[in-house]
Design an enzyme around this catalytic site. Structure first.
Site, mmCIF file in Angstrom:
data_model
loop_
_atom_site.group_PDB
_atom_site.id
_atom_site.type_symbol
_atom_site.label_atom_id
_atom_site.label_comp_id
_atom_site.label_asym_id
_atom_site.label_seq_id
_atom_site.Cartn_x
_atom_site.Cartn_y
_atom_site.Cartn_z
ATOM 1 N N GLU A 144 22.518 22.271 7.113
ATOM 2 C CA GLU A 144 22.045 22.732 5.797
ATOM 3 C C GLU A 144 23.216 22.810 4.796
ATOM 4 O O GLU A 144 23.093 22.366 3.646
ATOM 5 C CB GLU A 144 21.400 24.113 5.995
ATOM 6 C CG GLU A 144 21.013 24.878 4.753
ATOM 7 C CD GLU A 144 20.542 26.301 5.109
ATOM 8 O OE1 GLU A 144 19.572 26.437 5.880
ATOM 9 O OE2 GLU A 144 21.143 27.282 4.621
ATOM 10 N N HIS A 160 21.570 24.291 12.669
ATOM 11 C CA HIS A 160 20.651 23.989 11.563
ATOM 12 C C HIS A 160 21.327 24.370 10.250
ATOM 13 O O HIS A 160 21.322 23.617 9.275
ATOM 14 C CB HIS A 160 19.345 24.777 11.766
ATOM 15 C CG HIS A 160 18.455 24.851 10.553
ATOM 16 N ND1 HIS A 160 18.732 25.639 9.461
ATOM 17 C CD2 HIS A 160 17.286 24.227 10.259
ATOM 18 C CE1 HIS A 160 17.784 25.502 8.559
ATOM 19 N NE2 HIS A 160 16.897 24.653 9.019
ATOM 20 N N ASN A 161 21.936 25.533 10.229
ATOM 21 C CA ASN A 161 22.590 25.987 9.000
ATOM 22 C C ASN A 161 23.836 25.169 8.682
ATOM 23 O O ASN A 161 24.126 24.921 7.505
ATOM 24 C CB ASN A 161 22.941 27.479 9.097
ATOM 25 C CG ASN A 161 21.711 28.350 8.891
ATOM 26 O OD1 ASN A 161 20.603 27.919 9.164
ATOM 27 N ND2 ASN A 161 21.906 29.560 8.416
ATOM 28 N N SER A 192 13.720 29.800 10.351
ATOM 29 C CA SER A 192 14.148 29.162 9.100
ATOM 30 C C SER A 192 12.984 28.986 8.144
ATOM 31 O O SER A 192 11.852 28.772 8.562
ATOM 32 C CB SER A 192 14.758 27.794 9.383
ATOM 33 O OG SER A 192 15.128 27.191 8.171
ATOM 34 N N LYS A 247 19.817 27.313 15.692
ATOM 35 C CA LYS A 247 19.637 27.809 14.309
ATOM 36 C C LYS A 247 20.974 27.791 13.563
ATOM 37 O O LYS A 247 21.045 27.455 12.375
ATOM 38 C CB LYS A 247 19.036 29.230 14.302
ATOM 39 C CG LYS A 247 18.926 29.842 12.899
ATOM 40 C CD LYS A 247 18.093 28.982 11.978
ATOM 41 C CE LYS A 247 17.860 29.420 10.558
ATOM 42 N NZ LYS A 247 18.803 30.062 9.767
#
Ligand code: 6PG
Length: 467
Positions: free
Chosen positions: A195, A191-192, A133, A188
């Site tokens: 986000e 994480h998005n 990232s 990940k």
């Protein structure tokens, strides 16, 4: 021939930036890019542009590229997720030796990563699905890295990955072995998901503010907040975006209000549904993007309103900041809970404090809050039970209600904030109305229910029509 310590396949924006980062940290590097179609000159152009780094060797032939790598080979693939990753792996396999390490640095779907990991393991190869990232800038100067796969394979690439990663406030690398198999790509993905909701909250604040304040004033407000507990990478860039001009015009005012996506937000939401987790904020953010994409329909339906409704109630700025902090706490709580559930299901031993620490720099969701979360996780893995977090949520509840009422009064959609509020109300309600749902299910489908007047966990059925 000189051998390189590391290999990289795929000289797109991220691949090029990572290559420069790796070379700058003193590692010898071989890079390969395919030469089909308009990619014929990619390798030559890159090598010519990077003459300052004579530690980078460019290859257009896969065999030569593989021969240039020291053993065990460590190869980072930076190609589009999905079939291109499998295509590269198929090309590589006949040329590799057992023990070689393939790292996929794209935003691959974690179930694909798990399959690739298992298939390659059977053939004696190591596979590391590594979330990366930070975008182009992060890749060049220090991204946050989320490597999964076996701990043994990680130990062989640790030195390079840690060297190129961002450094946290204590100068520790924002790179940590997340867990076995697909754990790295899983986190990940989430994480998005986090986000998406973080971006949506900022977009909703902007929507509430813009009828009353110009871009400069909103930008000023965001930069004031940047100095507080609300500071984050996304807040900072939003503040800058608001006042970036093209000639005399703000670019933001010229951007069509249709949000795109590359799938990680919807994968996160699908995973939440699969695992029975109420990750309502990321899901709301995905749906808001989908609604935004219906531009033509929105324009068409709007025409049926004869009189324009005006925003009349100015939002209270202090409430907005409190509501924003509240909603971000819930968003992070939901994201980490989803990671916890997946870790249980897939047998990943994920250290949440360490994960949060590795997200304090380099990545898109780095923030003051993330630094606090990394500390809070050291004293327990249930964020919402943390006294500080709970008190923040409890005391800021009126501010969120205020924000939502303001949105409703002004006809501004603020669903992500609403989902944060609704989640908090529901999760702190002792008696929900799900007893009626259970009764309905049992009435029409004999789906059984549990009782609240016994200590046992048995399931019961009522013959509703005979009662
Ligand atoms: C990052 C970003 C990066 C990319 C997203 C965008 O962590 O660096 O998340 O991976 O910007 O994939 O995703 P959407 O196109 O779906 O918004």
């Amino acid at each position: 021939m000189n051998v390189s310590a590391f290999g990289l396949i795929g000289l797109g924006v991220m691949g090029k930036s990572l290559s420069l980062n790796i070379a700058e940290k003193g590692f010898t590097l071989s890079v390969y890019n395919r030469t089909e179609g308009d990619e014929a000159h990619v390798v030559d152009d890159f090598i010519n542009d990077t003459e300052t780094f004579d530690s980078i060797s460019g290859f257009k032939n896969m065999e030569d590229f593989i021969r240039s790598l020291e053993s065990p080979r460590k190869i980072l693939i930076m190609v589009k997720s999905g079939p291109p990753v499998d295509a590269v792996i198929s090309q590589l396999k006949p040329l590799l030796d057992p023990g070689d390490i393939i790292i996929d640095g794209g935003n691959s779907y974690f179930k694909d990563t798990q399959e690739r990991y298992e298939a390659l393991k059977k053939e004696g190869f190591n596979f590391i699905g590594c979330g990366i990232s930070g975008g182009e800038e992060g890749a060049r100067t220090g991204p946050s890295l989320m490597p999964g796969g076996s701990a043994e394979a990680y130990s062989k690439v640790k030195t390079i990955l840690e060297a190129i990663a961002a450094k946290d406030a204590q100068q520790q690398p924002c790179c940590t072995h997340i867990g076995s198999g697909a754990a790295g790509h899983f986190v990940k993905m989430i994480h998005n998901g986090i986000e998406y909701a973080e971006m949506q909250l900022l977009a909703e604040l902007y929507a509430l503010l813009r009828p009353f304040y110009n871009n400069q004033a909103i930008s000023d407000l965001f930069s004031q907040w940047q100095q507080t507990r609300s500071g984050s990478f996304l807040l900072d860039i939003s503040s800058k975006i608001l006042i970036t001009k093209e000639g005399n015009t703000y670019i933001l005012d010229r951007i069509l209000d249709k949000a795109g996506n590359k799938g990680t937000g919807s994968w996160s939401s699908e995973t939440a549904l699969d695992l029975g987790q109420p990750s309502t904020m990321m899901t709301s953010a995905v749906f808001s993007r989908y609604i935004s994409a219906l531009k033509e329909k929105r324009v068409d339906l709007r025409k049926r309103f004869n009189n324009q409704t005006e925003s009349t109630q100015e939002p209270d700025l202090q409430s907005l900041e409190k509501a924003y902090y509240f909603a971000r706490l819930i968003n992070h709580y939901q994201g980490f809970e989803l990671i916890k559930e997946a870790a249980k299901l897939y047998g990943w031993n994920i250290n949440l404090a360490e994960l949060a620490r590795s997200w304090t720099r380099g990545c898109i969701i780095q923030s003051e809050l993330m630094s606090k979360i990394a500390i809070w996780f050291q004293s327990g893995d249930d964020l919402i039970k943390n006294d500080t977090v709970f008190e923040h949520l409890k005391s800021n509840e009126p501010a969120v209600l205020d924000l939502i009422q303001n949105g409703l009064a002004n006809r501004v959609p603020v669903d992500c904030f609403y989902q944060a509020y609704h989640f908090w109300i529901a999760i702190t309600t002792e008696n929900l109305s799900a007893n009626l749902i259970q009764a309905q299910r049992d009435y029409f489908g004999a789906h059984l229910y549990q009782r609240n007047d016994t200590q046992n966990s048995k399931f019961y059925h009522t013959n509703w029509l005979d009662s």
